[in-house]
Design a protein around this motif. Structure first.
Motif, PDB file in Angstrom:
ATOM      1  N   ILE B 196       0.839  -1.195   0.000  1.00 15.00           N
ATOM      2  CA  ILE B 196       0.000   0.000   0.000  1.00 15.00           C
ATOM      3  C   ILE B 196       0.878   1.250   0.000  1.00 15.00           C
ATOM      4  N   SER B 197       0.470   2.210  -0.809  1.00 12.53           N
ATOM      5  CA  SER B 197       1.143   3.510  -0.772  1.00 12.53           C
ATOM      6  C   SER B 197       0.084   4.575  -0.971  1.00 12.53           C
ATOM      7  N   ILE B 198       0.392   5.783  -0.506  1.00 13.31           N
ATOM      8  CA  ILE B 198      -0.520   6.907  -0.733  1.00 13.31           C
ATOM      9  C   ILE B 198       0.286   8.035  -1.350  1.00 13.31           C
ATOM     10  N   ASN B 199      -0.402   8.901  -2.046  1.00 14.31           N
ATOM     11  CA  ASN B 199       0.295  10.032  -2.655  1.00 14.31           C
ATOM     12  C   ASN B 199      -0.703  11.140  -2.968  1.00 14.31           C
ATOM     13  N   THR B 200      -0.183  12.326  -3.218  1.00 10.71           N
ATOM     14  CA  THR B 200      -1.032  13.433  -3.646  1.00 10.71           C
ATOM     15  C   THR B 200      -1.651  13.049  -4.983  1.00 10.71           C
ATOM     16  N   PRO B 201      -2.978  13.288  -5.167  1.00  6.61           N
ATOM     17  CA  PRO B 201      -3.626  12.863  -6.415  1.00  6.61           C
ATOM     18  C   PRO B 201      -2.871  13.372  -7.641  1.00  6.61           C
ATOM     19  N   GLY B 202      -2.732  12.484  -8.627  1.00  7.87           N
ATOM     20  CA  GLY B 202      -2.066  12.863  -9.867  1.00  7.87           C
ATOM     21  C   GLY B 202      -0.562  12.642  -9.844  1.00  7.87           C
ATOM     22  N   MET B 203      -0.023  12.288  -8.679  1.00  5.71           N
ATOM     23  CA  MET B 203       1.423  12.124  -8.572  1.00  5.71           C
ATOM     24  C   MET B 203       1.874  10.665  -8.729  1.00  5.71           C
ATOM     25  N   GLY B 204       0.939   9.767  -8.993  1.00  6.91           N
ATOM     26  CA  GLY B 204       1.329   8.365  -9.155  1.00  6.91           C
ATOM     27  C   GLY B 204       1.546   7.676  -7.818  1.00  6.91           C
ATOM     28  N   LEU B 205       2.172   6.486  -7.881  1.00  8.12           N
ATOM     29  CA  LEU B 205       2.368   5.690  -6.674  1.00  8.12           C
ATOM     30  C   LEU B 205       3.252   6.404  -5.669  1.00  8.12           C
ATOM     31  N   GLY B 206       2.978   6.160  -4.401  1.00  4.26           N
ATOM     32  CA  GLY B 206       3.853   6.673  -3.352  1.00  4.26           C
ATOM     33  C   GLY B 206       4.890   5.624  -3.004  1.00  4.26           C
ATOM     34  N   ARG B 207       5.581   5.828  -1.885  1.00  3.83           N
ATOM     35  CA  ARG B 207       6.569   4.828  -1.484  1.00  3.83           C
ATOM     36  C   ARG B 207       5.818   3.692  -0.795  1.00  3.83           C
ATOM     37  N   LYS B 208       6.015   2.475  -1.289  1.00  2.00           N
ATOM     38  CA  LYS B 208       5.115   1.414  -0.826  1.00  2.00           C
ATOM     39  C   LYS B 208       5.617   0.660   0.396  1.00  2.00           C
ATOM     40  N   VAL B 209       4.634   0.268   1.190  1.00  2.05           N
ATOM     41  CA  VAL B 209       4.890  -0.523   2.382  1.00  2.05           C
ATOM     42  C   VAL B 209       4.209  -1.868   2.182  1.00  2.05           C
ATOM     43  N   GLU B 210       4.912  -2.938   2.499  1.00  2.00           N
ATOM     44  CA  GLU B 210       4.291  -4.256   2.408  1.00  2.00           C
ATOM     45  C   GLU B 210       3.695  -4.626   3.748  1.00  2.00           C
ATOM     46  N   VAL B 211       2.485  -5.198   3.705  1.00  2.00           N
ATOM     47  CA  VAL B 211       1.844  -5.618   4.941  1.00  2.00           C
ATOM     48  C   VAL B 211       1.650  -7.128   4.884  1.00  2.00           C
ATOM     49  N   LYS B 212       2.231  -7.809   5.858  1.00  2.00           N
ATOM     50  CA  LYS B 212       2.129  -9.272   5.881  1.00  2.00           C
ATOM     51  C   LYS B 212       1.241  -9.730   7.035  1.00  2.00           C
ATOM     52  N   ASN B 213       0.982 -11.034   7.042  1.00  5.54           N
ATOM     53  CA  ASN B 213       0.214 -11.651   8.125  1.00  5.54           C
ATOM     54  C   ASN B 213      -1.289 -11.384   8.013  1.00  5.54           C
ATOM     55  N   LEU B 214      -1.786 -11.260   6.793  1.00  9.54           N
ATOM     56  CA  LEU B 214      -3.222 -11.019   6.614  1.00  9.54           C
ATOM     57  C   LEU B 214      -3.933 -12.354   6.433  1.00  9.54           C
ATOM     58  N   ASN B 215      -3.884 -13.198   7.474  1.00 13.53           N
ATOM     59  CA  ASN B 215      -4.382 -14.552   7.244  1.00 13.53           C
ATOM     60  C   ASN B 215      -5.867 -14.755   7.527  1.00 13.53           C
ATOM     61  N   SER B 216      -6.647 -13.738   7.286  1.00 12.34           N
ATOM     62  CA  SER B 216      -8.099 -13.851   7.246  1.00 12.34           C
ATOM     63  C   SER B 216      -8.555 -12.702   6.360  1.00 12.34           C
TER      64      SER B 216
END
Ligand code: ZN
Lengths: 92, 478
Positions: B196-216
């Protein structure tokens, strides 16, 4: 080889190097790389990489279980085991 | 907080339903004694040769095809080098340069909308073993090492955790429908990581963070919602997002940094010299086409349009392929669709539950309720040969005695108390025996009505249709 590259390479190979070893290895590895750099002189621009010496047909295996009963022996060959687990130093 | 645009991508791993592992003949089975399904190949002993499981390839291509990927005609395997004892070889065999599937897209429902997600790629790889860390030791179990794992990577196109969760559920339904994975998230046969990453609209992808352990699938929305807020806070206060991997902590409902080493991984991928490329021919692709089944979303729409199920009914029926197949078989055999769906959602579900069967067992050999039996029962009900209460009793008996409904009804004399003529005689007789009650009914008192119905039901051993009895009482007392 740059010192930084050596440290990163060592870390990826899970090697801990002392400062003395770092100095010694940097020189040795640079020498090895120079030796192999001869290979980059060859022009390979229009060649597809050779990934296999012998490419035969698709080598597929049917999905049928085989019977091997040597699990115990395979586990016993590890340096340490306990209740069928292979035991190693804690890596967490 | 619509200040920032959110980009979410999922990496889903599914364990394929093969008998054996990907490169050796060891059984692929969950829950066995530690290291009971191992051999020199999956333990990484020197000098062994991997041999690719054809069923793993077939199931992988089915998924790629169902997700509308471009199917590879020259698939390769590579070694991904890393040192961690969950794999003994110091590398994982996976696909990097030419995976089985690239591109592709999938439609799923989110809220009231049909949305579309694009895929980056789909590749096959070997799963790793499991470790238990206790005290100074780590205990290694390699039963899972080398089992067939298919990784599905979406483009970072989900805008909310809700969309990601809706997709994940639709995807899970689909792989179960395709029969390639049991989709069990608790046992880890379907696992999900997100970026997941966030950014100012129109600026494309932000710096992404991986989130693990989503086992449900429930964790997906929660974890991504939390992570989006966390990133918003960091950026709003002038901070910078660190590119890192974070773990979802369900107990505390937060993501925690895994504090991994600074330098990026360098897996030094190179072609696996022990495995030739896989180059499928025309026959293989034809076989994949033939293995496709109608996907849940399409099927659901068809059931609503053609068989007039309500959306909720169609959702229920399409949750399991076995249930949907069973339902459609009853309709094909002549059962009324509404009657069938109501009984499947009601009494049949109750009976399955009582007797320890799953909906997925419907139509399987061990399950006493076959589509033929349910149809037989529902047709007798529709033809007014039995009434609802008797049908329910008969269904219970089908499960307990494993017999056909018609036979059970006959043995017990449960047919509707004959035709209206016979019933009329019985009702008249009961009325004659209870003149006081008749008097009260005629005087407008409704109470004795139930008493008369009860008497008639007793006299017919419960087989009379209560509605017919009611109307006969009405007729004969007026
Ligand atoms: Zn094995």
């Amino acid at each position: 080889m740059e010192q930084d590259d050596l440290i990163i390479t060592a870390a990826q190979a899970q090697l801990e190097l002392s400062a003395e070893e770092e100095g010694r290895l940097a020189a040795a590895v640079t020498e090895m790389l120079d030796y192999f750099s001869k290979m980059s002189e060859v022009d390979v621009d229009n060649l597809a990489p050779t990934t296999h010496a012998l490419v035969t047909d698709n080598a597929l295996r049917t999905d049928t279980p085989n019977q091997n009963n040597n699990q115990k022996e395979l586990v016993d060959r590890a340096p340490d085991n306990e209740n069928n687990f292979i035991v190693i130093p804690n890596v967490l | 907080m619509a200040e920032y645009e959110t980009f979410i991508g999922l990496e889903i791993h599914i364990q394929l339903l093969t008998e054996t592992k990907i490169f050796c003949g060891c059984k692929s089975k969950f829950g066995d004694e530690p290291n009971s399904n191992v051999c020199p190949v999956c333990l990484g002993y020197p000098g062994v040769l991997p041999a690719l499981n054809e069923e793993a390839v077939r199931l992988s291509y089915i998924v790629c095809r169902a997700m509308n990927c471009r199917l590879s005609e020259n698939a390769m395997f590579e070694r991904k080098n890393y040192f961690y004892p969950d794999l003994t070889k110091n590398y994982q065999i996976t696909q990097f340069s030419n995976p089985f599937g690239r591109g592709g897209a999938f439609e799923y429902e989110s809220g009231d909308e049909i949305k579309k997600i694009n895929f980056h790629e789909i590749h096959l790889e070997e799963d790793a073993g499991k470790m238990i860390h206790q005290g100074g030791k780590s205990l290694c179990d390699y039963n899972r090492a080398g089992t067939c794992l298919l990784e599905i990577v979406t483009e970072p196109e989900f805008k909310t955790g809700q969309e990601a969760e809706d997709f994940l559920q639709a995807f899970r339904r689909t792989v179960r429908h395709l029969g390639v994975c049991d989709g069990n998230m608790e046992e880890g046969s379907l696992r999900c990581d997100a970026n997941i990453s966030i950014n100012t609209p129109g600026m494309g992808l932000g710096r992404k963070v991986e989130v693990k352990n989503l086992n449900s699938s429930r964790f997906v929305k929660k974890a991504l919602g939390y992570e989006r807020k966390r990133q918003e806070k960091v950026i709003s206060s002038g901070g910078i997002i660190v590119q890192e991997t974070r773990l979802w902590d369900e107990d505390r409902s937060v993501t925690r940094s895994m504090r991994s080493k600074e330098q990026a991984h360098d897996y030094r991928y190179f072609p696996e010299p022990d495995l030739p490329p896989f180059r499928p021919d025309k026959n293989f692709f034809a076989m994949i086409e033939n293995s496709l089944v109608e996907l849940p979303l399409t099927r659901r729409q068809r059931l609503v349009e053609c068989l007039k199920l309500t959306p909720d009914q169609a959702d229920y029926i399409c949750e399991e392929k076995a249930l949907a197949d069973f339902f459609e078989k009853t309709v094909g055999l002549g059962a009324d669709p509404q009657l069938s769906v109501k009984w499947l959602m009601g009494n049949a579900a109750k009976e399955l539950n009582r007797t320890g069967f799953q909906k997925a067992d419907l139509g399987s050999e061990g399950c006493p309720l076959s589509a033929e039996r349910l149809t037989e029962l529902l047709m007798m009900l529709a033809d007014n040969k039995i009434h609802g209460k008797i049908a329910a009793k008969t269904l219970t008996a089908v499960f307990d005695e494993n017999k056909n409904p018609a036979a059970i009804i006959k043995e017990n004399g449960w047919e509707n108390a004959a035709d209206d003529g016979d019933l009329k005689v019985i009702v008249q007789k009961i009325l004659d025996e209870n003149p006081k009650a008749v008097e009260q009914i005629k005087g407008g008192d409704e109470k004795p009505r139930g008493f008369i119905v009860g008497k008639v039901m007793a006299a017919t051993k419960g087989t009379a249709n209560p509605q017919s009895v009611q109307s006969l009482i009405m007729k004969l007392t007026s």
